[in-house]
Design a protein around this motif. Sequence first.
Motif, mmCIF file in Angstrom:
data_model
loop_
_atom_site.group_PDB
_atom_site.id
_atom_site.type_symbol
_atom_site.label_atom_id
_atom_site.label_comp_id
_atom_site.label_asym_id
_atom_site.label_seq_id
_atom_site.Cartn_x
_atom_site.Cartn_y
_atom_site.Cartn_z
ATOM 1 N N VAL A 5 0.841 -1.201 0.000
ATOM 2 C CA VAL A 5 0.000 0.000 0.000
ATOM 3 C C VAL A 5 0.877 1.252 0.000
ATOM 4 O O VAL A 5 0.624 2.214 -0.727
ATOM 5 N N ALA A 6 1.948 1.246 0.784
ATOM 6 C CA ALA A 6 2.849 2.406 0.840
ATOM 7 C C ALA A 6 3.511 2.664 -0.501
ATOM 8 O O ALA A 6 3.615 3.803 -0.953
ATOM 9 N N LEU A 7 3.949 1.608 -1.166
ATOM 10 C CA LEU A 7 4.587 1.767 -2.479
ATOM 11 C C LEU A 7 3.586 2.269 -3.505
ATOM 12 O O LEU A 7 3.915 3.108 -4.348
ATOM 13 N N ALA A 8 2.363 1.770 -3.435
ATOM 14 C CA ALA A 8 1.336 2.209 -4.388
ATOM 15 C C ALA A 8 0.994 3.674 -4.175
ATOM 16 O O ALA A 8 0.678 4.397 -5.117
ATOM 17 N N ALA A 9 1.070 4.133 -2.919
ATOM 18 C CA ALA A 9 0.721 5.519 -2.608
ATOM 19 C C ALA A 9 1.890 6.478 -2.826
ATOM 20 O O ALA A 9 1.699 7.684 -2.852
ATOM 21 N N ALA A 10 3.098 5.959 -2.994
ATOM 22 C CA ALA A 10 4.268 6.824 -3.168
ATOM 23 C C ALA A 10 4.145 7.618 -4.461
ATOM 24 O O ALA A 10 3.617 7.129 -5.452
ATOM 25 N N PRO A 11 4.602 8.867 -4.478
ATOM 26 C CA PRO A 11 4.488 9.659 -5.695
ATOM 27 C C PRO A 11 5.339 9.064 -6.819
ATOM 28 O O PRO A 11 6.443 8.593 -6.584
ATOM 29 N N ALA A 12 4.766 9.080 -8.011
ATOM 30 C CA ALA A 12 5.513 8.582 -9.178
ATOM 31 C C ALA A 12 6.484 9.675 -9.609
ATOM 32 O O ALA A 12 6.147 10.851 -9.610
ATOM 33 N N PHE A 13 7.685 9.307 -9.941
ATOM 34 C CA PHE A 13 8.661 10.278 -10.399
ATOM 35 C C PHE A 13 8.554 10.430 -11.909
ATOM 36 O O PHE A 13 8.472 9.444 -12.632
ATOM 37 N N ALA A 14 8.543 11.672 -12.357
ATOM 38 C CA ALA A 14 8.453 11.939 -13.791
ATOM 39 C C ALA A 14 9.788 11.618 -14.450
ATOM 40 O O ALA A 14 10.849 11.844 -13.865
ATOM 41 N N GLU A 15 9.708 11.098 -15.632
ATOM 42 C CA GLU A 15 10.921 10.841 -16.414
ATOM 43 C C GLU A 15 11.419 12.153 -16.999
ATOM 44 O O GLU A 15 10.615 13.034 -17.331
ATOM 45 N N PRO A 16 12.722 12.319 -17.146
ATOM 46 C CA PRO A 16 13.222 13.516 -17.822
ATOM 47 C C PRO A 16 12.691 13.536 -19.260
ATOM 48 O O PRO A 16 12.544 12.493 -19.883
ATOM 49 N N VAL A 17 12.399 14.725 -19.756
ATOM 50 C CA VAL A 17 11.871 14.891 -21.112
ATOM 51 C C VAL A 17 12.879 15.677 -21.929
ATOM 52 O O VAL A 17 13.447 16.663 -21.449
ATOM 53 N N THR A 18 13.107 15.238 -23.166
ATOM 54 C CA THR A 18 13.960 15.974 -24.099
ATOM 55 C C THR A 18 13.078 16.807 -25.005
ATOM 56 O O THR A 18 12.180 16.270 -25.669
ATOM 57 N N TYR A 19 13.318 18.111 -25.031
ATOM 58 C CA TYR A 19 12.535 19.050 -25.829
ATOM 59 C C TYR A 19 13.413 19.608 -26.951
ATOM 60 O O TYR A 19 14.591 19.896 -26.744
ATOM 61 N N GLN A 20 12.832 19.799 -28.120
ATOM 62 C CA GLN A 20 13.478 20.516 -29.216
ATOM 63 C C GLN A 20 13.037 21.973 -29.128
ATOM 64 O O GLN A 20 11.827 22.247 -29.080
ATOM 65 N N LEU A 21 13.983 22.907 -29.104
ATOM 66 C CA LEU A 21 13.622 24.318 -29.047
ATOM 67 C C LEU A 21 12.971 24.739 -30.360
ATOM 68 O O LEU A 21 13.362 24.288 -31.440
ATOM 69 N N ASP A 22 11.974 25.598 -30.241
ATOM 70 C CA ASP A 22 11.198 26.069 -31.389
ATOM 71 C C ASP A 22 11.742 27.430 -31.829
ATOM 72 O O ASP A 22 11.539 28.427 -31.137
ATOM 73 N N PRO A 23 12.430 27.493 -32.984
ATOM 74 C CA PRO A 23 13.023 28.769 -33.396
ATOM 75 C C PRO A 23 11.990 29.853 -33.673
ATOM 76 O O PRO A 23 12.302 31.035 -33.577
ATOM 77 N N THR A 24 10.745 29.483 -33.991
ATOM 78 C CA THR A 24 9.726 30.502 -34.259
ATOM 79 C C THR A 24 9.193 31.135 -32.973
ATOM 80 O O THR A 24 8.534 32.171 -33.031
ATOM 81 N N HIS A 25 9.472 30.513 -31.832
ATOM 82 C CA HIS A 25 9.053 31.079 -30.553
ATOM 83 C C HIS A 25 10.257 31.259 -29.624
ATOM 84 O O HIS A 25 10.142 31.091 -28.408
#
Length: 194
Positions: free
Chosen positions: A12-32
């Motif tokens: 129960v404790a493991l199920a309730a533990a917060p999930a950690f987000a995976e790092p995300v790789t983003y491509q920068l948008d030159p138009t913004h």
Amino acid sequence: MRIRSAVLALAVALAAAPAFAEPVTYQLDPTHTNVLAQWSHFGFSNPFANFGDVQGTLVYDPDDVAASRVEVVLPMSGLTGFSPKFDEHLRSADFFDAARYPNATFRSTKVEAAGEGRLKVTGELTIKDITRPVVLDVTLNKVGQHPMLKVPAIGFDATATIRRSDFGVGAYAPHVGDEVTLRITTEGSAPKAE
């Protein structure tokens, strides 16, 4: 019975533990993305130049900010001083010598949390094959789902102050200010899943 209760409690404790987000790789948008440089011109005005057509990637890990990183290429072909004559002058050997040095780059070496929604990004800025350390003060504007692209997206603003003479771009100093303020705004998105 005690062992079964302990195992159940652990599950129960493991199920309730917060999930950690995976790092995300983003491509920068030159138009913004705008990378603006501003300096004093003989004390009379404070003109801007924009390094356009920025290319780069940003890896952001909200659970381990120190594992985040950014790499950016600033093509001199996208450099504009908002007037064709001034564009030519900025790209000339007096300043960026764009024919000989077609790109500037920035690569982070350290990312640190600096308060709620703020980061300090230390990195290496290379202009005309001269590399110097630069610290960006970053405000994280938003991380979330892009409403149009339907993919993870990120946006931030950043500022830094550099001396242009440190990068071999010091013509006319000190009459034309040596200190340059950089203002950056950008957004990036994760590639769509295949």
